[in-house]
Write a protein that holds these residues in place. Sequence first.
Motif, PDB file in Angstrom:
ATOM      1  N   LYS A  21       8.078   1.412  -0.591  1.00  0.00           N
ATOM      2  CA  LYS A  21       8.522   0.976  -1.924  1.00  0.00           C
ATOM      3  C   LYS A  21       9.412   2.030  -2.606  1.00  0.00           C
ATOM      4  CE  LYS A  21       4.333   0.437  -3.540  1.00  0.00           C
ATOM      5  NZ  LYS A  21       3.612   1.064  -2.395  1.00  0.00           N
ATOM      6  N   SER A  22       8.947   3.266  -2.661  1.00  0.00           N
ATOM      7  CA  SER A  22       9.738   4.307  -3.333  1.00  0.00           C
ATOM      8  C   SER A  22      11.052   4.555  -2.600  1.00  0.00           C
ATOM      9  CB  SER A  22       8.956   5.621  -3.405  1.00  0.00           C
ATOM     10  OG  SER A  22       7.848   5.470  -4.237  1.00  0.00           O
ATOM     11  N   THR A  23      11.000   4.505  -1.284  1.00  0.00           N
ATOM     12  CA  THR A  23      12.231   4.692  -0.509  1.00  0.00           C
ATOM     13  C   THR A  23      13.239   3.610  -0.864  1.00  0.00           C
ATOM     14  OG1 THR A  23      10.983   5.711   1.291  1.00  0.00           O
ATOM     15  CG2 THR A  23      13.181   4.888   1.827  1.00  0.00           C
ATOM     16  N   PRO A  75       0.829  -1.211   0.000  1.00  0.00           N
ATOM     17  CA  PRO A  75       0.000   0.000   0.000  1.00  0.00           C
ATOM     18  C   PRO A  75       0.863   1.260   0.000  1.00  0.00           C
ATOM     19  CG  PRO A  75       0.045  -0.994   2.188  1.00  0.00           C
ATOM     20  CD  PRO A  75       0.748  -1.940   1.277  1.00  0.00           C
ATOM     21  N   ASN A  76       0.257   2.398  -0.275  1.00  0.00           N
ATOM     22  CA  ASN A  76       0.980   3.666  -0.210  1.00  0.00           C
ATOM     23  C   ASN A  76       1.586   3.828   1.173  1.00  0.00           C
ATOM     24  OD1 ASN A  76       0.464   4.550  -2.816  1.00  0.00           O
ATOM     25  ND2 ASN A  76      -1.533   5.388  -2.247  1.00  0.00           N
ATOM     26  N   GLY A  77       2.846   4.279   1.192  1.00  0.00           N
ATOM     27  CA  GLY A  77       3.521   4.485   2.457  1.00  0.00           C
ATOM     28  C   GLY A  77       4.253   3.264   2.969  1.00  0.00           C
ATOM     29  N   ILE A  79      13.446   2.020  -3.682  1.00  0.00           N
ATOM     30  CA  ILE A  79      13.948   2.321  -5.031  1.00  0.00           C
ATOM     31  C   ILE A  79      14.974   3.456  -4.981  1.00  0.00           C
ATOM     32  CG2 ILE A  79      13.250   3.303  -7.262  1.00  0.00           C
ATOM     33  CD1 ILE A  79      10.711   1.541  -7.033  1.00  0.00           C
ATOM     34  N   ASN A  80      14.688   4.467  -4.179  1.00  0.00           N
ATOM     35  CA  ASN A  80      15.654   5.567  -4.040  1.00  0.00           C
ATOM     36  C   ASN A  80      16.977   5.082  -3.444  1.00  0.00           C
ATOM     37  OD1 ASN A  80      13.957   7.512  -5.123  1.00  0.00           O
ATOM     38  ND2 ASN A  80      13.068   8.049  -3.151  1.00  0.00           N
ATOM     39  N   LEU A  81      16.899   4.114  -2.550  1.00  0.00           N
ATOM     40  CA  LEU A  81      18.115   3.540  -1.957  1.00  0.00           C
ATOM     41  C   LEU A  81      18.863   2.690  -2.980  1.00  0.00           C
ATOM     42  CD1 LEU A  81      16.538   2.505   1.455  1.00  0.00           C
ATOM     43  CD2 LEU A  81      18.402   4.170   1.197  1.00  0.00           C
ATOM     44  N   PRO A  86      10.632   6.785 -12.528  1.00  0.00           N
ATOM     45  CA  PRO A  86      10.370   7.211 -11.154  1.00  0.00           C
ATOM     46  C   PRO A  86       8.905   7.555 -10.976  1.00  0.00           C
ATOM     47  CG  PRO A  86      11.506   8.957 -12.370  1.00  0.00           C
ATOM     48  CD  PRO A  86      11.249   7.838 -13.345  1.00  0.00           C
ATOM     49  N   GLU A  87       8.469   7.646  -9.723  1.00  0.00           N
ATOM     50  CA  GLU A  87       7.097   8.062  -9.482  1.00  0.00           C
ATOM     51  C   GLU A  87       7.034   9.583  -9.561  1.00  0.00           C
ATOM     52  OE1 GLU A  87       5.250   7.543  -5.733  1.00  0.00           O
ATOM     53  OE2 GLU A  87       3.405   6.849  -6.654  1.00  0.00           O
ATOM     54  N   GLY A  88       6.048  10.101 -10.288  1.00  0.00           N
ATOM     55  CA  GLY A  88       5.838  11.541 -10.318  1.00  0.00           C
ATOM     56  C   GLY A  88       6.986  12.329 -10.917  1.00  0.00           C
TER      57      GLY A  88
HETATM   58  P1  ADP Z   1       5.016   7.324  -2.765  1.00  0.00           P
HETATM   59  O1  ADP Z   1       3.698   6.706  -3.116  1.00  0.00           O
HETATM   60  O2  ADP Z   1       6.120   6.818  -3.600  1.00  0.00           O
HETATM   61  O3  ADP Z   1       5.281   7.285  -1.310  1.00  0.00           O
HETATM   62  P2  ADP Z   1       4.785  10.073  -2.208  1.00  0.00           P
HETATM   63  O4  ADP Z   1       3.903  11.030  -2.899  1.00  0.00           O
HETATM   64  O5  ADP Z   1       4.525   9.628  -0.825  1.00  0.00           O
HETATM   65  O6  ADP Z   1       4.884   8.832  -3.175  1.00  0.00           O
HETATM   66  O7  ADP Z   1       6.279  10.617  -2.243  1.00  0.00           O
HETATM   67  C1  ADP Z   1       6.791  11.320  -3.336  1.00  0.00           C
HETATM   68  C2  ADP Z   1       8.184  11.796  -2.965  1.00  0.00           C
HETATM   69  O8  ADP Z   1       8.148  12.553  -1.742  1.00  0.00           O
HETATM   70  C3  ADP Z   1       9.145  10.640  -2.714  1.00  0.00           C
HETATM   71  O9  ADP Z   1      10.397  10.955  -3.276  1.00  0.00           O
HETATM   72  C4  ADP Z   1       9.249  10.530  -1.220  1.00  0.00           C
HETATM   73  O10 ADP Z   1      10.539  10.093  -0.798  1.00  0.00           O
HETATM   74  C5  ADP Z   1       8.975  11.953  -0.749  1.00  0.00           C
HETATM   75  N1  ADP Z   1       8.214  11.927   0.504  1.00  0.00           N
HETATM   76  C6  ADP Z   1       7.228  11.080   0.842  1.00  0.00           C
HETATM   77  N2  ADP Z   1       6.767  11.326   2.080  1.00  0.00           N
HETATM   78  C7  ADP Z   1       7.486  12.378   2.532  1.00  0.00           C
HETATM   79  C8  ADP Z   1       7.485  13.104   3.745  1.00  0.00           C
HETATM   80  N3  ADP Z   1       6.679  12.790   4.759  1.00  0.00           N
HETATM   81  N4  ADP Z   1       8.331  14.122   3.854  1.00  0.00           N
HETATM   82  C9  ADP Z   1       9.150  14.434   2.846  1.00  0.00           C
HETATM   83  N5  ADP Z   1       9.221  13.781   1.682  1.00  0.00           N
HETATM   84  C10 ADP Z   1       8.397  12.764   1.525  1.00  0.00           C
END
Ligand code: ADP
Length: 220
Positions: free
Chosen positions: A43-45, A38-40, A47-49, A83-85
């Motif tokens: 997963k993206s973290t 789920p969101n949060g 990938i960033n790592l 990447p996302e977004g």
């Molecule tokens: P995802 O579904 O991948 O989590 P988000 O919209 O939550 O997408 O995150 C988009 C970007 O913002 C990512 O690069 C993420 O690391 C960063 N991000 C997410 N949550 C936070 C937060 N609480 N504070 C700062 N940056 C964030």
Amino acid sequence: MAAIEIEGLRKEFGADTVAVDDVDLTVEEGEVFGFLGPNGAGKSTTINLLLDFIRPTDGRIEVFGTDVQEDPLAVRERVGVLPEGYGFDPLLGREYLEWAIETKDADDDPDELLDLVGLADDADRYATEYSKGMQQRLAFAMALVDDPDLLVLDEPSTGLDPNGMTTMREVVRERAANGTTVFFSSHILSEVQSVCDRVGVMNDGRLVAVDTIEGLQANL
Ligand code: ADP
Ligand code: ADP
């Protein structure tokens, strides 16, 4: 040698957020690996790592045997990322492809890649004027530049219409058949189900299951 080897990976943001919590994971070469959660979930973290865009609190990652913290450029050379977004600037679709090709010192034909993702007729329009789905197709085409050994897709269906999703699946299958390893992150089960050999399930920073789709379904 594994495509991705993750050991004891942990990422904290501040004192309260553990985005990735002691993850161990091996993705074999040639696999289409689904990264579901789920969101949060983290997963993206992850990938960033994986690309050393951010540094872990603990743990290590090897991509095709190279430690990403030791040699991030060598790793990024072999990886294509959607990447996302992705944030687009006012450049033409073709200019984006040309830029991606130049950055990777590759010799792809920009128009061929645009055609592959269904943007042949929109090559001379500004990416900022594209719909979300078209922008996602463009970002996907950029990820395909230089035929990467590892293709990393973060929520690739975002904004895509069913046609776009079908194209994406076809290209993923075709690349996988030619030996590309694919790391496919999504919060939608049916999406990973349709293309992935194995799936890792993330929840609250933890990798809670790794199995084939059949194996996961048997345990639902
Ligand atoms: P995802 O579904 O991948 O989590 P988000 O919209 O939550 O997408 O995150 C988009 C970007 O913002 C990512 O690069 C993420 O690391 C960063 N991000 C997410 N949550 C936070 C937060 N609480 N504070 C700062 N940056 C964030
Ligand atoms: P997912 O991609 O699975 O949606 P993320 O990896 O984007 O999840 O986020 C995991 C957790 O880490 C979330 O609680 C998110 O808000 C947090 N997070 C991600 N990036 C940052 C950041 N740069 N700063 C602070 N918190 C972040």
